[in-house]
Write an enzyme that holds these catalytic residues in place. Structure first.
Site, PDB file in Angstrom:
ATOM      1  N   LYS A  23       0.830  -1.201   0.000  1.00 24.33           N
ATOM      2  CA  LYS A  23       0.000   0.000   0.000  1.00 24.33           C
ATOM      3  C   LYS A  23       0.867   1.255   0.000  1.00 24.33           C
ATOM      4  O   LYS A  23       0.647   2.185  -0.774  1.00 24.33           O
ATOM      5  CB  LYS A  23      -0.891  -0.039   1.249  1.00 24.33           C
ATOM      6  N   ARG A  93      -3.449   2.789   8.607  1.00 25.81           N
ATOM      7  CA  ARG A  93      -3.727   1.474   8.007  1.00 25.81           C
ATOM      8  C   ARG A  93      -2.475   0.623   8.009  1.00 25.81           C
ATOM      9  O   ARG A  93      -1.372   1.147   7.860  1.00 25.81           O
ATOM     10  CB  ARG A  93      -4.132   1.609   6.536  1.00 25.81           C
ATOM     11  N   GLY A 102      -6.680 -10.513   6.161  1.00 25.51           N
ATOM     12  CA  GLY A 102      -6.973 -10.942   7.537  1.00 25.51           C
ATOM     13  C   GLY A 102      -6.322 -10.080   8.598  1.00 25.51           C
ATOM     14  O   GLY A 102      -6.473 -10.333   9.781  1.00 25.51           O
ATOM     15  N   MET A 104      -4.911  -6.057  10.116  1.00 25.31           N
ATOM     16  CA  MET A 104      -5.597  -5.018  10.881  1.00 25.31           C
ATOM     17  C   MET A 104      -6.550  -4.209  10.017  1.00 25.31           C
ATOM     18  O   MET A 104      -6.273  -3.903   8.869  1.00 25.31           O
ATOM     19  CB  MET A 104      -4.576  -4.076  11.492  1.00 25.31           C
ATOM     20  N   ARG A 337      -3.751  -1.081  -6.275  1.00 25.81           N
ATOM     21  CA  ARG A 337      -2.939  -2.297  -6.211  1.00 25.81           C
ATOM     22  C   ARG A 337      -3.388  -3.200  -7.343  1.00 25.81           C
ATOM     23  O   ARG A 337      -4.464  -3.007  -7.915  1.00 25.81           O
ATOM     24  CB  ARG A 337      -3.091  -2.998  -4.870  1.00 25.81           C
ATOM     25  N   HIS A 455     -15.930  -8.581   2.428  1.00 26.38           N
ATOM     26  CA  HIS A 455     -14.870  -9.505   2.850  1.00 26.38           C
ATOM     27  C   HIS A 455     -15.042 -10.877   2.207  1.00 26.38           C
ATOM     28  O   HIS A 455     -14.113 -11.456   1.649  1.00 26.38           O
ATOM     29  CB  HIS A 455     -14.893  -9.619   4.376  1.00 26.38           C
ATOM     30  N   ARG A 561      -0.836 -47.712 -13.895  1.00 30.00           N
ATOM     31  CA  ARG A 561      -0.706 -48.670 -12.784  1.00 30.00           C
ATOM     32  C   ARG A 561      -1.611 -49.857 -13.128  1.00 30.00           C
ATOM     33  O   ARG A 561      -2.826 -49.770 -12.981  1.00 30.00           O
ATOM     34  CB  ARG A 561      -1.147 -48.039 -11.474  1.00 30.00           C
ATOM     35  N   SER A 763      12.143 -43.881 -14.264  1.00 27.72           N
ATOM     36  CA  SER A 763      11.056 -42.990 -13.872  1.00 27.72           C
ATOM     37  C   SER A 763      11.059 -42.930 -12.341  1.00 27.72           C
ATOM     38  O   SER A 763      10.997 -43.958 -11.671  1.00 27.72           O
ATOM     39  CB  SER A 763       9.727 -43.533 -14.383  1.00 27.72           C
ATOM     40  N   GLY A 765       9.872 -42.801  -8.881  1.00 31.50           N
ATOM     41  CA  GLY A 765       8.657 -43.034  -8.094  1.00 31.50           C
ATOM     42  C   GLY A 765       8.877 -42.377  -6.744  1.00 31.50           C
ATOM     43  O   GLY A 765       9.271 -43.010  -5.760  1.00 31.50           O
ATOM     44  N   THR A 766       8.628 -41.084  -6.718  1.00 30.04           N
ATOM     45  CA  THR A 766       8.998 -40.326  -5.518  1.00 30.04           C
ATOM     46  C   THR A 766       8.053 -40.556  -4.341  1.00 30.04           C
ATOM     47  O   THR A 766       8.358 -40.134  -3.236  1.00 30.04           O
ATOM     48  CB  THR A 766       9.078 -38.823  -5.847  1.00 30.04           C
ATOM     49  N   ASP A 768       7.162 -43.707  -3.212  1.00 29.30           N
ATOM     50  CA  ASP A 768       7.872 -44.735  -2.451  1.00 29.30           C
ATOM     51  C   ASP A 768       9.253 -44.246  -2.019  1.00 29.30           C
ATOM     52  O   ASP A 768       9.729 -44.588  -0.941  1.00 29.30           O
ATOM     53  CB  ASP A 768       8.002 -46.012  -3.288  1.00 29.30           C
ATOM     54  N   CYS A 830       7.106 -39.947 -11.997  1.00 23.87           N
ATOM     55  CA  CYS A 830       5.678 -40.269 -12.001  1.00 23.87           C
ATOM     56  C   CYS A 830       5.085 -40.298 -10.609  1.00 23.87           C
ATOM     57  O   CYS A 830       3.919 -40.610 -10.422  1.00 23.87           O
ATOM     58  CB  CYS A 830       5.414 -41.580 -12.738  1.00 23.87           C
ATOM     59  N   TYR A 850      10.707 -35.461 -18.787  1.00 28.26           N
ATOM     60  CA  TYR A 850       9.280 -35.172 -18.614  1.00 28.26           C
ATOM     61  C   TYR A 850       8.876 -35.302 -17.148  1.00 28.26           C
ATOM     62  O   TYR A 850       9.590 -35.911 -16.342  1.00 28.26           O
ATOM     63  CB  TYR A 850       8.424 -36.122 -19.469  1.00 28.26           C
TER      64      TYR A 850
HETATM   65  C1  PEP Z   1       5.722 -43.932  -6.605  1.00 26.40           C
HETATM   66  O1  PEP Z   1       6.072 -44.706  -5.719  1.00 26.40           O
HETATM   67  O2  PEP Z   1       6.095 -42.760  -6.658  1.00 26.40           O
HETATM   68  C2  PEP Z   1       4.801 -44.385  -7.655  1.00 26.40           C
HETATM   69  C3  PEP Z   1       4.495 -43.592  -8.655  1.00 26.40           C
HETATM   70  O3  PEP Z   1       4.254 -45.605  -7.498  1.00 26.40           O
HETATM   71  P1  PEP Z   1       3.020 -45.918  -6.532  1.00 26.40           P
HETATM   72  O4  PEP Z   1       2.508 -44.623  -6.038  1.00 26.40           O
HETATM   73  O5  PEP Z   1       2.041 -46.652  -7.355  1.00 26.40           O
HETATM   74  O6  PEP Z   1       3.673 -46.749  -5.495  1.00 26.40           O
HETATM   75 MG    MG Z   2       5.774 -46.835  -6.042  1.00 24.67          MG
END
Ligand code: PEP
Ligand code: MG
Length: 882
Positions: A23, A93, A102, A104, A337, A455, A561, A763, A765-766, A768, A830, A850
């Site tokens: 402001k 203000r 949220g 004053m 603003r 609001h 899957r 790939s 598999g974040t 697990d 993935c 990707y």
């Molecule tokens: C993972 O583990 O990131 C994954 C994509 O496999 P899933 O979630 O099916 O275990």
């Molecule tokens: Mg997995």
């Protein structure tokens, strides 16, 4: 040199946001542009931080600096702050770096006291105005700075109106208001055990301290958490000379956007009230007039406002949200603003600004918050059901979207019901910042009072939540928890539906359908794709999901899957037969029954995806997930399979694992039962060969899950290749295919150089990998991760936002080690993180080919990648252009 903590509006500019707050920086910019901004000054965010360092007190040098700036404002206006005849009054203000609804509230008319109110009445020849201003000031000061509940003042005002037998505040005369001032001062004294402060400097000091304290009030903290705003930023305080919208019929106040914040239409949009002060518009107590009618009442003021709005829009190159006051026919701008807007409006405005030549395509891309696209992708009402739906009433279309849910009348009840999994609508007379948690949990918000800038409307639009405001026919009785509208009475727990696009309120539930994505969305996303240099695939297990993802711009499938195909009614009996087989022969027989179904699954998915890449993952979950657990179900299964209850029950017990996610699953299943993966590989290749005959060139990507060692991969891969060669022989034809692996087990990441020699692709598999890197069960961690977030041990759940430090390090090792031994290695992600913006940015920096995410997140991922590509041109990212 001593540090400067106070800046006159003429000393700053728009680029000083972090010091002056949004402001303050904009007031300075407008002052320098020569717009009619009432003079004043800003106390910096650094002063706020020092206030906390000084044990929440204002230090002498700061007070001296403030005094100097009061003097210079006095000089500009030729009025004095403590003058009893013609007093200079201030508004105070808060003004944080990012706007925070949220925080004053404003205090207006600061500086009035028992003597100067008489002076003000004389100098303006308007006693009514003077006492109206004074009673407002006492209430605001008491409420905002001293935390006296405003209900005391509101009740006193209502009593006075009743006594005088009038309906509106504006019907009270000067004597009434003078009497009210006395009552208000008594309330103040009773509540705080001290007199209302008469010294303007003391009033100002209290007000400044209240702003600094408000930085850490619970509402502000919730808002910061919701919007990821750093709590160390602090807030600035703006002290600005007052102009008065409540001086009579040639005065007024309002808020307006330079374009429509709900749709983006290039037309002034807003509202105002004649003979009122700012808080009357925002609080929604009187229903304001549409800005277009100002044209008829005060054409010159309207024209000047319109040209100011245009000028500011061109200057800032963005849609502006302006606050203005008209004092005796003269226009003043109190704030500008960048206007909060719906995702639809944001897209339309960005595309229009490019077409108008104000910004570049790249600037347009950077302006859209990726997650905000969610608002556009989500369903609208089913038109057939909508036609038949019973309309309860209509309000203002404050924030678009479609919502159905059970009605609750306060934020706590909404939160409670939502925790139980209910869909809810928060129904309020009008909302206030205390309702914020309820607004977050609810599907939609309905208020009986308030305009487009109330609001509820502002906050809902910011959240992308459906909101209908100012439904004046709807009588909301919050204490009885009922809604009355004409002859309908709805009580807590009844279901209603809201259409935030046109303000209609319906009785009962209405189903939702997918939105049409065309117009600006299409244009904008085509620019996104022009810029973007990393691919976006989708996780899809069915032709329907795949088709949806293609509509959203997916360029392939990163994860199918296959187990999800086994979970339907027709197939589960055969899957169970396979699992319960005692011999390999029996198992092969059962698999032979599943194979044609799988082949058809893949055939249909390829058909939808055409020649886009499709990665199919072989069976992953522990087998017991397919078996029944209830006695009755086990008995039924035994009967179906001609086995005894004991036989089936023994197998179920055998398959039970203490820690199934670390148990017999993924490629470990194929080490024990290679015939399962052989069947799946056969189905994958046969389906592709069928398409080949029909003229479609499919290159299947077969993905092996949960590999931890190269020998494991080689064993499974050899089985698969043997089976594929058999299929080729039987068909007297062949095709290109790839075999790769998921990188989920940390050991696989560390030994990626060995594994990459045997894999065409990795790939990540974040999901697990996060589970195994942290040692958190992904199914159970939700129970305690909240505490970790609250205590800032892990600021965000690592299952939602990739842990770049730990899991990210494993990924980095896997990428560099993998590429070292296989320079053709194709890389993707993935896990759930493939659809989360900050994680996508990380994947981009790692140089992945990707990201893959659920269909509804595909557009978000495309936009994030485009933004990251643009940023990478200016920063040194490791990403290699492909
Ligand atoms: C993972 O583990 O990131 C994954 C994509 O496999 P899933 O979630 O099916 O275990
Ligand atoms: Mg997995």
């Amino acid at each position: 040199m001593t540090k400067k903590y106070v800046y006159d509006f003429s000393e700053g500019n728009k680029d000083m946001r972090s010091l002056l707050g949004g402001k303050g920086a904009n007031l300075a910019e407008m002052t320098c542009l020569g717009l009619s901004v009432p003079p004043g000054f800003t106390i910096t965010t650094e002063a706020c931080n020092r206030y906390y360092e000084e044990n929440q007190s204002l230090w002498d040098e700061l007070l001296d600096e403030i005094n100097l700036h009061i003097s210079s404002t006095e000089e500009k206006l030729n009025k004095r702050f403590s003058d009893e005849d013609n007093p200079l009054l201030f508004s105070v203000r808060s003004g944080a770096v990012f706007s925070m609804p949220g925080m004053m509230d404003t205090i207006l008319n600061l500086g009035l006291n028992d003597k100067s109110v008489i002076g003000l009445a004389k100098s303006t020849e308007n006693k009514r105005f003077a006492y109206d201003s004074y009673r407002r000031f006492i209430q605001m000061f008491a409420d905002v700075a001293m935390e006296v509940p405003k209900v005391h003042f509101e009740t006193a005002l209502e009593n006075m109106k009743e006594k005088r037998n009038v309906e509106l505040d504006s019907d009270l005369n000067s004597e009434d208001l003078e009497e009210l001032v006395g009552t208000f001062k008594n309330i103040y004294k009773e509540e705080l055990n001290e007199e209302f402060p008469q010294d303007p400097l003391v009033q100002l000091k209290y007000a400044i301290e209240a702003v600094f304290r408000s930085w850490n009030n619970p509402r502000a903290e919730i808002y910061r958490k919701l919007h990821n705003i750093d709590s160390s930023l602090g807030t600035a305080v703006n002290v600005q000379s007052m102009v008065f919208g409540n001086m009579g019929d040639t005065s007024g106040t309002g808020v307006a956007f330079s374009r429509n914040p709900a749709t983006g239409e290039n037309k002034l949009f807003g509202e105002y009230l004649i003979n009122a002060q700012g808080e009357d518009v925002v609080a929604g107590i009187r229903t304001p007039e549409h800005i277009s009618t100002l044209h008829e009442i005060m054409p010159e003021v309207y024209d000047e406002f319109l040209s100011t709005a245009n000028k500011l829009e061109h200057h800032y190159k963005d849609m502006q949200d302006l606050e203005f006051t008209i004092e005796n026919g003269k226009l003043f701008i109190l704030q500008t603003r960048s206007g909060k807007r719906t995702a639809q409006a944001a897209l339309n405005v960005a595309v229009d600004l490019v077409k108008e030549g104000l910004i570049t395509k790249e600037e347009a891309i950077m302006r859209i918050e990726p997650n905000s696209l969610n608002q556009l992708l989500h369903p609208t009402f089913d038109t057939e059901q909508l036609e038949k739906a019973e309309i309860l009433s209509k309000g203002l279309a404050a924030s678009p979207g479609a919502a159905s849910g059970k009605i609750y009348f306060n934020a706590e009840d909404v939160v409670e019901a939502s925790k139980k999994g209910e869909k809810t609508i928060l129904v309020r007379q009008e909302t206030s910042p205390e309702d914020i948690e309820g607004m977050i949990s609810a599907q939609g918000i309905l208020t009986a009072r308030g305009g487009m800038t109330s609001h509820a409307a502002v906050v809902a639009r910011g959240m992308g939540k459906c909101c209908v405001a100012g439904a004046s026919e709807v009588m909301v009785d919050e204490s009885q928890k009922i809604v009355r509208c004409k002859d309908v009475i709805l009580k807590e727990g009844d279901t209603i539906s809201l259409n935030g696009n046109n303000g209609t309120i319906y009785i009962g539930n209405i189903d939702k359908v997918d939105p049409a994505l065309s117009g600006s969305f299409e244009t904008f996303m085509s620019w996104v794709d022009e810029v973007r240099d990393m691919k976006v695939r989708t996780n899809a297990d069915s032709p329907k999901d795949a088709a949806q993802a293609i509509k959203f711009g997916a360029e392939g499938i990163g994860l199918t899957r296959t187990e999800h195909m086994f979970f339907n009614e027709d197939r589960i009996p055969v899957v169970r037969e396979m699992i319960l087989s005692k011999t390999t022969e029996q198992r092969k027989n059962a698999l032979e029954k599943i194979r044609p179904m799988q082949e058809n699954d893949f055939y249909e998915i390829y058909k939808v995806m055409q020649e886009r890449p499709v990665t199919i993952r072989l069976l992953d979950p522990p087998l017991h997930e397919f078996l029944p657990t209830e006695k009755k179900d086990i008995e039924n299964l035994a009967k179906e399979m001609g086995l005894t209850y004991e036989e089936v029950n023994d197998t179920v017990r055998d398959l039970h694992e203490v820690n199934p996610m670390l148990g017999h699953r993924g490629c470990r299943l194929a080490v024990t039962y290679p015939e399962i993966y052989r069947m799946q590989a056969r189905a994958i290749i046969s389906a592709a060969l069928k398409h080949q005959k029909e003229g479609l060139n499919i290159v299947p990507e077969i993905m092996i899950p949960l590999v931890g060692d190269v020998k494991e991969l080689v064993y499974v891969k050899n089985e698969i290749i043997e089976e594929i060669n058999l299929v080729f022989e039987e068909n007297s034809s062949s095709l290109e295919y790839h075999i790769g692996t998921m990188i989920e087990v940390p050991r696989a990441a560390l030994l990626a150089d060995e594994i990459a020699k045997e894999a065409d692709f990795f790939s990540f598999g974040t999901n697990d990998m996060t589970q195994m890197a942290f040692g958190f069960s992904r199914d159970d961690a939700g129970k305690f991760l909240g505490e970790y977030e609250e205590k800032k041990i892990y600021p965000r759940s690592p299952f939602e936002t990739l842990d770049q430090k730990g899991v990210g390090k494993l990924m980095e090792i896997a990428v560099s080690e993998g590429k070292k031994s296989n320079d053709k290695l194709h890389l993707g992600i993935c896990g759930e993180h493939g659809g989360e913006p900050s994680s996508i940015e990380f994947c981009y920096k790692l140089g992945l080919d990707y990201v893959s995410c659920s269909p509804y997140r595909v557009p978000i991922a495309r936009l994030t990648v485009a933004q990251t590509t643009i940023k990478s041109k200016n920063e040194n990212y490791g990403h290699i252009d492909k």
